[in-house]
Write an enzyme that holds these catalytic residues in place. Structure first.
Site, PDB file in Angstrom:
ATOM      1  N   CYS A   1       0.867  -1.180   0.141  1.00 45.02           N
ATOM      2  CA  CYS A   1      -0.115  -0.092   0.051  1.00 45.02           C
ATOM      3  C   CYS A   1       0.756   1.299   0.011  1.00 45.02           C
ATOM      4  O   CYS A   1       1.616   1.489  -0.949  1.00 45.02           O
ATOM      5  CB  CYS A   1      -1.001   0.124   1.323  1.00 45.02           C
ATOM      6  SG  CYS A   1      -2.151   1.006   0.943  1.00 45.02           S
TER       7      CYS A   1
ATOM      8  N   HIS B   1      -4.526  -4.641   0.121  1.00 49.73           N
ATOM      9  CA  HIS B   1      -4.035  -5.362   1.364  1.00 49.73           C
ATOM     10  C   HIS B   1      -4.398  -7.102   1.530  1.00 49.73           C
ATOM     11  O   HIS B   1      -5.318  -7.147   2.196  1.00 49.73           O
ATOM     12  CB  HIS B   1      -4.605  -4.473   2.487  1.00 49.73           C
ATOM     13  CG  HIS B   1      -3.890  -3.315   2.960  1.00 49.73           C
ATOM     14  ND1 HIS B   1      -2.905  -3.024   3.454  1.00 49.73           N
ATOM     15  CD2 HIS B   1      -4.401  -2.174   2.638  1.00 49.73           C
ATOM     16  CE1 HIS B   1      -2.768  -1.838   3.744  1.00 49.73           C
ATOM     17  NE2 HIS B   1      -3.688  -1.090   3.067  1.00 49.73           N
TER      18      HIS B   1
ATOM     19  N   GLU C   1      -3.108  -9.285   2.993  1.00 51.96           N
ATOM     20  CA  GLU C   1      -2.622  -9.781   4.389  1.00 51.96           C
ATOM     21  C   GLU C   1      -3.959  -9.371   5.489  1.00 51.96           C
ATOM     22  O   GLU C   1      -4.001  -9.750   6.495  1.00 51.96           O
ATOM     23  CB  GLU C   1      -1.604  -9.145   4.886  1.00 51.96           C
ATOM     24  CG  GLU C   1      -1.704  -7.799   5.257  1.00 51.96           C
ATOM     25  CD  GLU C   1      -1.486  -6.724   4.539  1.00 51.96           C
ATOM     26  OE1 GLU C   1      -1.703  -5.257   4.910  1.00 51.96           O
ATOM     27  OE2 GLU C   1      -1.727  -6.776   3.419  1.00 51.96           O
TER      28      GLU C   1
END
Length: 326
Positions: free
Chosen positions: A142, A234, A236
């Site tokens: 990001c 994102h 994750e």
């Protein structure tokens, strides 16, 4: 498989003697992974846990991972977060002496309109330069991805008309070891205020790996000689990460800390929850009072949300790449 934080604190038991499918024992491999966690205090521990879990699940049985967490000193933190960093993190000054195989650098909550004016910019750019020749691969997530391409090639991020927040279907653009196994689409959480221009990235030698018609480039990469991997999204994030961010932004609006009411994350909540949240938004704009946040009922996510699938695949491919280089 064993996963260790720095200071050799075991968080999972080692597997029994790893073997190939034919029963022959495989040579164990140990990889040293660094995590530079720049997330705000509210997400600091959650990010540690999310990425530790992803790395643990991604590693084959014969691969042992030693994870070192780092924090940039210039990122202001409350006392509780400072205590966590002091107890669980390795000093960033030790980064060069640990034999890092793979590095992960997270995004941060934006403060300045120009990334070069962020307080951590003078500390982040030397890490970008160091990682080019001292890691086998580095993941930039990001805002960290935007900072890296700006420093490396002068690629400026562009402010979006509205925050990009939600879960988006992203398709594979080209074959690569990182995208191996991607079928028709990956659902990836995105949460950002800015974007980088896809044609400009391609003109500077970046390979576009996945993209979305809704939010543009998702994952891209460049070899220099370390293989740099960039996530605009994102992957994750756990299932509740976007909900926590959305509720945080509602609380800031109610407290008068932001002028605009946050938009609902796209393709994330169930239809029933979206209706509840839309009604609450209308009420909050009339009665801007922090106490009414307690009246929100339980929220429900989209029932078919494939939380974590994108991250599991991408991180498995990343760990496999690092192990092959070993």
């Amino acid at each position: 498989m064993t996963l260790l934080f720095d200071r050799h604190r075991r968080i999972a038991s080692p597997a029994l003697a790893p073997a190939d499918l034919d029963g022959r024992a495989r040579r164990p491999i140990e990889l040293t992974i660094g995590l530079v966690n720049n997330m705000p205090d509210s997400a600091l521990k959650a990010t540690d846990h999310q990425l530790a879990r992803l790395l643990q699940n991604a590693a084959p049985r014969h691969v042992r991972i030693r994870l070192h967490c780092f924090s940039l000193p210039s990122i202001a933190r409350a006392q509780a977060a400072q205590n966590h960093v002091a107890q669980a993190y390795t000093d960033i000054g030790e980064l060069d002496g640990l034999g890092i195989d793979g590095l992960i650098v997270t995004g941060a909550e934006p403060i300045a309109s120009d990334l070069r004016d962020e307080p951590y910019w003078p500390e982040l750019t030397p890490i970008i330069d160091w990682a080019k020749t001292n890691t086998r691969s580095t993941i930039w997530s990001c805002l960290a991805a935007h900072a890296a391409v700006l420093h490396l090639d002068g690629v400026e991020r562009q402010r979006l008309a509205a925050k990009c927040s939600g879960v988006y279907g992203c398709v594979k653009v080209q074959d690569d070891w990182l995208t191996d196994g991607i079928g028709s689409s990956l659902e990836v959480p995105h949460s950002r205020l800015n974007a980088v221009n896809e044609p400009l990235l391609a003109s500077r030698g970046y390979e576009i790996l996945t993209r979305s018609d809704d939010v543009g480039v998702d994952t891209f990469a460049r070899s220099m000689p370390s293989r740099f991997v960039f996530f605009q999204g994102h992957p994750e994030y756990d299932a509740l990460s976007l909900q926590r961010e959305y509720m945080r932004d509602i609380a800031r609006f109610l407290a008068g800390q932001r002028d605009d009411y946050p938009r609902l994350p796209k393709s994330y909540f169930s239809a029933e929850t979206e209706a509840v949240l839309n009604a609450f938004e209308a009420r909050a704009k009339v009665k801007r009072d922090p106490t009414i946040a307690a009246e929100l009922p339980g929220l429900t996510l989209r029932p078919d949300l494939a939380a974590g699938d994108a991250a599991d695949l991408l991180f498995k491919n990343w760990i496999s790449f690092l192990a092959r280089q070993e």
